[in-house]
Motif scaffolding. Structure first.
Motif, PDB file in Angstrom:
ATOM      1  N   ASP A 173      35.848  26.899  50.524  1.00 56.77           N
ATOM      2  CA  ASP A 173      35.897  27.696  50.554  1.00 56.77           C
ATOM      3  C   ASP A 173      36.826  28.612  52.120  1.00 56.77           C
ATOM      4  N   PRO A 174      37.525  28.247  52.822  1.00 53.45           N
ATOM      5  CA  PRO A 174      37.970  28.573  54.520  1.00 53.45           C
ATOM      6  C   PRO A 174      37.615  30.052  54.695  1.00 53.45           C
ATOM      7  N   HIS A 175      38.410  30.755  52.839  1.00 55.36           N
ATOM      8  CA  HIS A 175      38.952  31.901  53.268  1.00 55.36           C
ATOM      9  C   HIS A 175      37.869  32.926  52.602  1.00 55.36           C
ATOM     10  N   LEU A 176      36.843  32.496  51.805  1.00 54.15           N
ATOM     11  CA  LEU A 176      35.925  33.214  50.513  1.00 54.15           C
ATOM     12  C   LEU A 176      35.539  33.853  51.485  1.00 54.15           C
ATOM     13  N   ALA A 177      35.014  34.258  52.722  1.00 54.98           N
ATOM     14  CA  ALA A 177      34.661  35.716  53.473  1.00 54.98           C
ATOM     15  C   ALA A 177      35.273  36.210  53.650  1.00 54.98           C
ATOM     16  N   HIS A 178      36.653  36.220  53.716  1.00 50.73           N
ATOM     17  CA  HIS A 178      37.621  37.343  54.454  1.00 50.73           C
ATOM     18  C   HIS A 178      37.621  37.663  53.032  1.00 50.73           C
ATOM     19  N   GLY A 179      38.233  37.065  52.155  1.00 50.98           N
ATOM     20  CA  GLY A 179      37.563  37.665  50.666  1.00 50.98           C
ATOM     21  C   GLY A 179      37.187  38.941  50.779  1.00 50.98           C
ATOM     22  N   ILE A 180      35.604  38.409  50.744  1.00 47.39           N
ATOM     23  CA  ILE A 180      35.033  39.445  49.831  1.00 47.39           C
ATOM     24  C   ILE A 180      35.033  40.311  50.703  1.00 47.39           C
ATOM     25  N   VAL A 181      34.663  40.236  51.883  1.00 49.00           N
ATOM     26  CA  VAL A 181      35.077  41.331  52.526  1.00 49.00           C
ATOM     27  C   VAL A 181      36.504  42.608  52.539  1.00 49.00           C
ATOM     28  N   VAL A 182      37.091  41.626  51.822  1.00 53.97           N
ATOM     29  CA  VAL A 182      37.826  42.360  52.031  1.00 53.97           C
ATOM     30  C   VAL A 182      38.336  43.380  50.773  1.00 53.97           C
ATOM     31  N   TYR A 183      37.391  43.413  49.564  1.00 53.12           N
ATOM     32  CA  TYR A 183      37.031  42.723  48.432  1.00 53.12           C
ATOM     33  C   TYR A 183      36.654  44.722  48.282  1.00 53.12           C
ATOM     34  N   PHE A 184      35.476  44.612  49.450  1.00 51.42           N
ATOM     35  CA  PHE A 184      34.202  45.351  49.297  1.00 51.42           C
ATOM     36  C   PHE A 184      35.282  46.139  50.033  1.00 51.42           C
ATOM     37  N   SER A 185      36.150  46.114  51.136  1.00 52.63           N
ATOM     38  CA  SER A 185      36.290  47.533  51.372  1.00 52.63           C
ATOM     39  C   SER A 185      37.847  48.140  50.803  1.00 52.63           C
ATOM     40  N   MET A 186      37.958  46.979  50.479  1.00 49.39           N
ATOM     41  CA  MET A 186      39.092  47.346  48.743  1.00 49.39           C
ATOM     42  C   MET A 186      38.599  48.625  47.895  1.00 49.39           C
ATOM     43  N   ILE A 187      36.968  48.482  47.195  1.00 57.97           N
ATOM     44  CA  ILE A 187      36.397  49.593  46.533  1.00 57.97           C
ATOM     45  C   ILE A 187      36.360  50.357  47.503  1.00 57.97           C
ATOM     46  N   LEU A 188      35.747  50.263  48.125  1.00 58.43           N
ATOM     47  CA  LEU A 188      34.477  51.694  48.822  1.00 58.43           C
ATOM     48  C   LEU A 188      36.309  52.598  49.513  1.00 58.43           C
ATOM     49  N   ALA A 189      37.073  51.984  50.014  1.00 61.36           N
ATOM     50  CA  ALA A 189      38.507  53.251  50.388  1.00 61.36           C
ATOM     51  C   ALA A 189      39.151  53.391  48.954  1.00 61.36           C
ATOM     52  N   ILE A 190      38.691  52.979  47.149  1.00 70.52           N
ATOM     53  CA  ILE A 190      39.687  53.527  46.967  1.00 70.52           C
ATOM     54  C   ILE A 190      38.498  54.325  45.728  1.00 70.52           C
ATOM     55  N   PHE A 191      37.102  53.747  45.635  1.00 66.76           N
ATOM     56  CA  PHE A 191      35.997  55.156  46.200  1.00 66.76           C
ATOM     57  C   PHE A 191      36.455  56.452  46.397  1.00 66.76           C
ATOM     58  N   VAL A 192      36.406  55.933  47.775  1.00 68.34           N
ATOM     59  CA  VAL A 192      35.924  57.641  48.351  1.00 68.34           C
ATOM     60  C   VAL A 192      37.239  57.978  48.502  1.00 68.34           C
ATOM     61  N   PHE A 193      39.069  57.744  48.160  1.00 66.83           N
ATOM     62  CA  PHE A 193      40.370  58.506  48.038  1.00 66.83           C
ATOM     63  C   PHE A 193      39.888  59.391  46.732  1.00 66.83           C
ATOM     64  N   SER A 194      39.701  58.746  45.608  1.00 63.76           N
ATOM     65  CA  SER A 194      39.825  58.642  44.319  1.00 63.76           C
ATOM     66  C   SER A 194      38.533  60.431  44.346  1.00 63.76           C
ATOM     67  N   TRP A 195      37.278  60.073  45.706  1.00 60.69           N
ATOM     68  CA  TRP A 195      36.601  61.070  44.943  1.00 60.69           C
ATOM     69  C   TRP A 195      36.570  62.733  45.945  1.00 60.69           C
ATOM     70  N   LEU A 196      37.383  62.473  47.475  1.00 60.38           N
ATOM     71  CA  LEU A 196      37.989  63.375  47.490  1.00 60.38           C
ATOM     72  C   LEU A 196      39.221  64.167  47.236  1.00 60.38           C
ATOM     73  N   PHE A 197      39.716  63.029  46.363  1.00 58.56           N
ATOM     74  CA  PHE A 197      40.948  64.816  45.479  1.00 58.56           C
ATOM     75  C   PHE A 197      40.146  64.879  44.561  1.00 58.56           C
ATOM     76  N   LEU A 198      39.299  64.462  44.188  1.00 57.84           N
ATOM     77  CA  LEU A 198      38.898  64.871  42.649  1.00 57.84           C
ATOM     78  C   LEU A 198      37.749  66.653  43.257  1.00 57.84           C
TER      79      LEU A 198
END
Length: 531
Positions: A392-417
């Protein structure tokens, strides 16, 4: 919901460590019946609307809409029994609809977080509602949409629906028919639930408790029928049985299916399963070592240390969230490593939540390859999983995007709390309460509060605790763990949080259980436009 009605009768709801109910639970039955009626009305209305349209085949976009909207609808309808039965989260404190949605989503997403402070008083939580609470774990274990594929079949859309609902990349080749795949998964899941229920009953649980805890174990949910969770039974046999089945529930169900025919060697050849077991073994040993060294509670003898350390590690990494010890009282290493484990999760294709072990394996391989390319830019080396190149040529891109998305959701939710959650959640005194206290002191002829006393009252429990507790609460809900640290620790719950925080947790639990993009696309107007 109607399946839970028999447990309103005392004969069906006998508890292991509590006396039987004295009479038929009218309020609980009323909540279930009204919830059933509303669900049928909503379902019938959608059926009538749907018959007016004759569309073509379902594609990826429609599959993602079905997955996201079905989870939203399930959350709302699943909240009705709690709300309409008058369930109380504390004595004389009826549950709000947002709190009912929290409990519903926690069940369906197999998170196991709760806002109910007393599970052992039938007047507050009827037995039939308690069973509905665990039954939502059973339904959410493999996903409502997977059940749709298995029962209804969706032709070519079945594959897209399963991919959108079941998080994590798949390593094993899919079987020819998605409906057959879903039926195999469901069969393994139901069989393991039945086996575990029988084992629990043999080990001393009542049928009611055995069913509820089997649902919580195999769905990696963690809802219990007791305030002390599985620790209430104080049985090493029950705990080790639970450990074995939590590991099975956290394993790729495709791998379990293939190992039936190829033997246990198939499990050992799988890189994700080996990594999964390796993390459990190494982290358990480290927790036992540092726990005994620090003299933590529950680490008095070697056998007790292994039992408590192994149970909590398996409970956290599989995202089950059962508790037998108050790990929030452990040393900082033990608490810290459990917080990190919340971001690992079970295997792809399992009932476990979290980020999935295979994603961490792939992320490590991608990082190692990029480091090599930094000093050898012309190197051409494919990513291999288990010795097989990933095409899958898009695998690496998908994995990095997923980790970045989880990190962004975690950070913004933490800041909200940490920004909007009131200090009262941590036991601090608010400005209004402080003014009232000072006025009472003056009326009683006492001197005004000193500046140091004011600062102490207003900041008590809100500095380091708020930062860490908010982070663990976000991590525990986003990764479908349930218990966290501090105010959401193993012996605590989420009842003290504000309504807006609980609503945020509802969405975080959904994002953690469903493939994250299937939920996020719902908020983008462009997703709903016709192309």
């Amino acid at each position: 919901m109607s399946f839970c009605l028999p447990f309103a009768f005392p004969a069906f709801a006998k508890r292991t460590h509590l006396p039987a109910a004295e009479a038929f639970e009218i309020d609980g039955a009323k909540g279930l019946l009204l919830g059933t009626a509303v669900s049928m009305i909503v379902g019938g209305g959608l059926l009538v609307i749907g018959r007016r349209h004759r569309g073509g085949p379902l594609y990826q976009k429609e599959a993602m809409a079905i997955v996201g909207l079905s989870w939203v609808l399930a959350t709302v309808l699943g909240a009705l029994p709690y709300y309409l039965s008058g369930t109380e989260i504390a004595p004389d404190r009826p549950i709000t609809f947002i709190e009912a949605m929290f409990e519903s989503q926690s069940g369906f997403s197999t998170t196991g977080a709760t806002v109910i402070t007393d599970l052992e008083t039938p007047a507050s939580v009827p037995h039939c509602i308690l069973f509905w609470r665990s039954w939502t774990h059973f339904l959410g274990g493999l996903g409502i949409v997977v059940l749709f594929v298995a029962i209804l079949g969706q032709g070519s859309a079945g594959k897209a629906m399963m991919r959108a609902e079941m998080p994590g990349p798949t390593k094993e080749g899919s079987m020819p028919r998605m409906q057959h795949t879903a039926l195999v998964f469901a069969a393994i899941y139901i069989a393991l639930n039945a086996i575990l229920t029988v084992i629990y009953a043999i080990e001393g649980m009542s049928v009611f408790d055995a069913l509820c805890h089997a649902f919580g174990t195999m769905a990696t949910g963690g809802f219990s029928t007791y305030n002390r969770s599985l620790g209430r039974f104080e049985s090493a046999t029950i705990e080790y049985t639970t450990i074995v089945f939590m590991v099975l529930a956290g394993t790729n169900f495709t791998l379990l299916y293939l190992s039936i025919f190829d033997g246990p060697r198939r499990l050992l050849r799988d890189i994700e399963f080996r990594t999964f077991v390796g993390i459990i073994a190494s982290v358990s040993l480290a927790i036992v070592f540092f726990g005994m060294r620090a003299g933590d509670v529950g680490f008095g003898t070697y056998s007790e240390s292994v039992r408590n350390g192994l149970f909590q590690v398996v409970s956290i990494i599989t995202t089950t969230g059962y508790g037998t010890a108050d790990f929030d009282q452990w040393n900082n290493f033990g608490r810290g490593i459990l917080l990190l484990l919340m971001f690992v999760g079970g295997c792809a294709g399992s009932t476990g939540g979290g980020m999935k072990v295979i994603r961490h394996v792939l992320f490590y391989k991608i990082l190692r390859l990029e480091i090599e390319r930094a000093h050898r830019p012309r190197v051409v080396r494919p990513i291999r999983v288990g010795g097989t190149p990933v095409d899958d040529p898009h695998l690496a891109h998908g994995i990095v995007v997923y980790f970045s998305m989880i990190l962004a959701i975690f950070v913004f939710s933490w800041l909200f709390l940490i920004t909007f959650e009131p200090r009262g959640t941590w036991g601090a005194v608010s400005a209004a309460e402080l003014a009232e206290t000072e006025a009472e002191s003056i009326e009683n002829g006492e001197p005004p509060l000193s500046k140091s006393k004011v600062a102490s009252l207003m900041n008590e429990g809100t500095l380091d605790e708020k930062l860490l507790d908010s982070a663990s609460a976000v991590a525990a809900t986003l990764n479908n763990i349930g218990p966290g640290l501090g105010v959401v620790g193993a012996t605590q719950n989420y009842a003290g949080f504000s309504q807006q925080a609980k609503f945020l947790f509802v969405w975080l639990m959904m994002l953690g259980r469903v493939e994250v993009f299937s939920v996020l696309v719902l908020i983008f107007p462009s997703f709903w436009r016709r192309i």
